[in-house]
Design a protein around this motif. Structure first.
Motif, PDB file in Angstrom:
ATOM      1  N   CYS A  19       0.814  -1.218   0.000  1.00 24.19           N
ATOM      2  CA  CYS A  19       0.000   0.000   0.000  1.00 24.19           C
ATOM      3  C   CYS A  19       0.848   1.269   0.000  1.00 24.19           C
ATOM      4  O   CYS A  19       1.996   1.276   0.431  1.00 24.19           O
ATOM      5  CB  CYS A  19      -0.909   0.005   1.226  1.00 24.19           C
ATOM      6  N   TYR A  26      -1.026  -0.008  -4.049  1.00 23.98           N
ATOM      7  CA  TYR A  26      -0.341   0.570  -5.209  1.00 23.98           C
ATOM      8  C   TYR A  26      -0.878  -0.091  -6.473  1.00 23.98           C
ATOM      9  O   TYR A  26      -1.032  -1.315  -6.537  1.00 23.98           O
ATOM     10  CB  TYR A  26       1.165   0.293  -5.154  1.00 23.98           C
ATOM     11  N   THR A  27      -1.128   0.692  -7.492  1.00 23.87           N
ATOM     12  CA  THR A  27      -1.693   0.195  -8.744  1.00 23.87           C
ATOM     13  C   THR A  27      -0.928  -0.995  -9.331  1.00 23.87           C
ATOM     14  O   THR A  27      -1.556  -1.987  -9.718  1.00 23.87           O
ATOM     15  CB  THR A  27      -1.803   1.338  -9.766  1.00 23.87           C
ATOM     16  N   PHE A  30      -1.817  -4.782  -8.397  1.00 25.65           N
ATOM     17  CA  PHE A  30      -2.963  -5.512  -8.951  1.00 25.65           C
ATOM     18  C   PHE A  30      -2.503  -6.481 -10.040  1.00 25.65           C
ATOM     19  O   PHE A  30      -3.000  -7.600 -10.140  1.00 25.65           O
ATOM     20  CB  PHE A  30      -4.009  -4.545  -9.515  1.00 25.65           C
ATOM     21  N   THR A  31      -1.542  -6.045 -10.859  1.00 27.11           N
ATOM     22  CA  THR A  31      -0.997  -6.924 -11.892  1.00 27.11           C
ATOM     23  C   THR A  31      -0.320  -8.125 -11.240  1.00 27.11           C
ATOM     24  O   THR A  31      -0.492  -9.265 -11.693  1.00 27.11           O
ATOM     25  CB  THR A  31       0.002  -6.167 -12.783  1.00 27.11           C
ATOM     26  N   TYR A  70      -9.951  -1.233 -12.611  1.00 27.09           N
ATOM     27  CA  TYR A  70      -9.981  -1.018 -11.161  1.00 27.09           C
ATOM     28  C   TYR A  70     -11.362  -0.506 -10.785  1.00 27.09           C
ATOM     29  O   TYR A  70     -11.792   0.535 -11.256  1.00 27.09           O
ATOM     30  CB  TYR A  70      -8.901  -0.006 -10.758  1.00 27.09           C
ATOM     31  N   PRO A  73     -11.333   0.534  -4.320  1.00 31.39           N
ATOM     32  CA  PRO A  73     -10.039   0.472  -3.629  1.00 31.39           C
ATOM     33  C   PRO A  73     -10.005  -0.659  -2.600  1.00 31.39           C
ATOM     34  O   PRO A  73     -11.033  -1.063  -2.055  1.00 31.39           O
ATOM     35  CB  PRO A  73      -9.929   1.832  -2.946  1.00 31.39           C
ATOM     36  N   PHE A 108     -11.476  -5.623  -8.771  1.00 31.63           N
ATOM     37  CA  PHE A 108     -10.848  -5.457 -10.075  1.00 31.63           C
ATOM     38  C   PHE A 108     -11.126  -6.659 -10.953  1.00 31.63           C
ATOM     39  O   PHE A 108     -11.392  -7.757 -10.468  1.00 31.63           O
ATOM     40  CB  PHE A 108      -9.340  -5.167  -9.986  1.00 31.63           C
TER      41      PHE A 108
END
Length: 143
Positions: A19, A26-27, A30-31, A70, A73, A108
Motif C-alpha cells: 500500500c 499501489y496500482t 494488482f498486476t 480497477y 479500492p 478489479f
C-alpha cells in the motif's frame, strides 16, 4: 488429481507493504495479484510448479497483453478472493480472466494473455497438446 472446476478460487490478504502512505494498494500490485493467481491456477492443473513444467518442455510463456479495470479500492489487511479461469485458448496464445472480490463486491477485473515461445529459438510456437489439455481444464464449461 482431484477434479478441477473453473473458476478456481484463491484468497489473499493485502499486506501493509503493498500500500501507499494513504493505505490504498499501489496500482502495479494488482498486476502482481492477477499474475500470481494465474500461476497458482496452472500449478493446480499441472500438479507441480507450472513454469518449471513448461521449461522442461522448452516452452517460455511471456505475457503478451494485460488489461485491468480497477473498480473499488482495497487497503492493507483486506482479504480478497481471486476467481481465475481461462477464457480463450488460441493456436499460440491463451488468455486468463481474473476477478477479485471483497465481501462479494468486485474490486478489479483483469485479463492476461500469454504466448508460447520456444525457449531455444525464441520464436512463437503452437501450444503443445499436453499444455492445451491443462488449459482446457481451466475453461468454464458451456461458455
Amino acid at each position: 488429481m482431484a477434479s478441477i472446476r473453473a473458476p478456481l478460487r484463491f484468497k489473499r490478504t493485502i499486506l501493509f507493504g503493498d500500500c501507499d502512505p494513504a493505505g490504498i494498494v499501489y496500482t502495479p500490485r494488482f498486476t502482481d495479484y492477477a499474475l500470481e493467481a494465474t500461476h497458482q491456477a496452472l500449478n493446480n492443473v499441472f500438479g507441480e510448479p507450472a513454469i518449471r513444467a513448461m521449461h522442461a518442455l522448452n516452452i517460455l510463456t511471456p505475457v503478451r497483453a494485460t488489461n485491468i479495470e480497477y473498480l473499488s479500492p482495497i487497503t492493507w489487511d483486506d482479504e480478497i478472493e481471486l476467481l481465475v479461469c481461462v477464457n480463450h485458448v488460441g493456436s499460440r496464445s491463451y488468455t486468463f480472466s481474473v476477478a477479485a472480490t471483497k465481501s462479494d463486491k468486485t474490486v478489479f477485473d483483469a485479463t492476461i494473455t500469454f504466448v508460447c515461445v520456444c525457449a531455444k529459438q525464441k520464436q512463437t510456437i503452437p501450444i503443445p497438446q499436453q499444455v492445451r489439455d491443462k488449459l482446457n481444464l481451466l475453461t468454464i464449461k458451456g461458455s
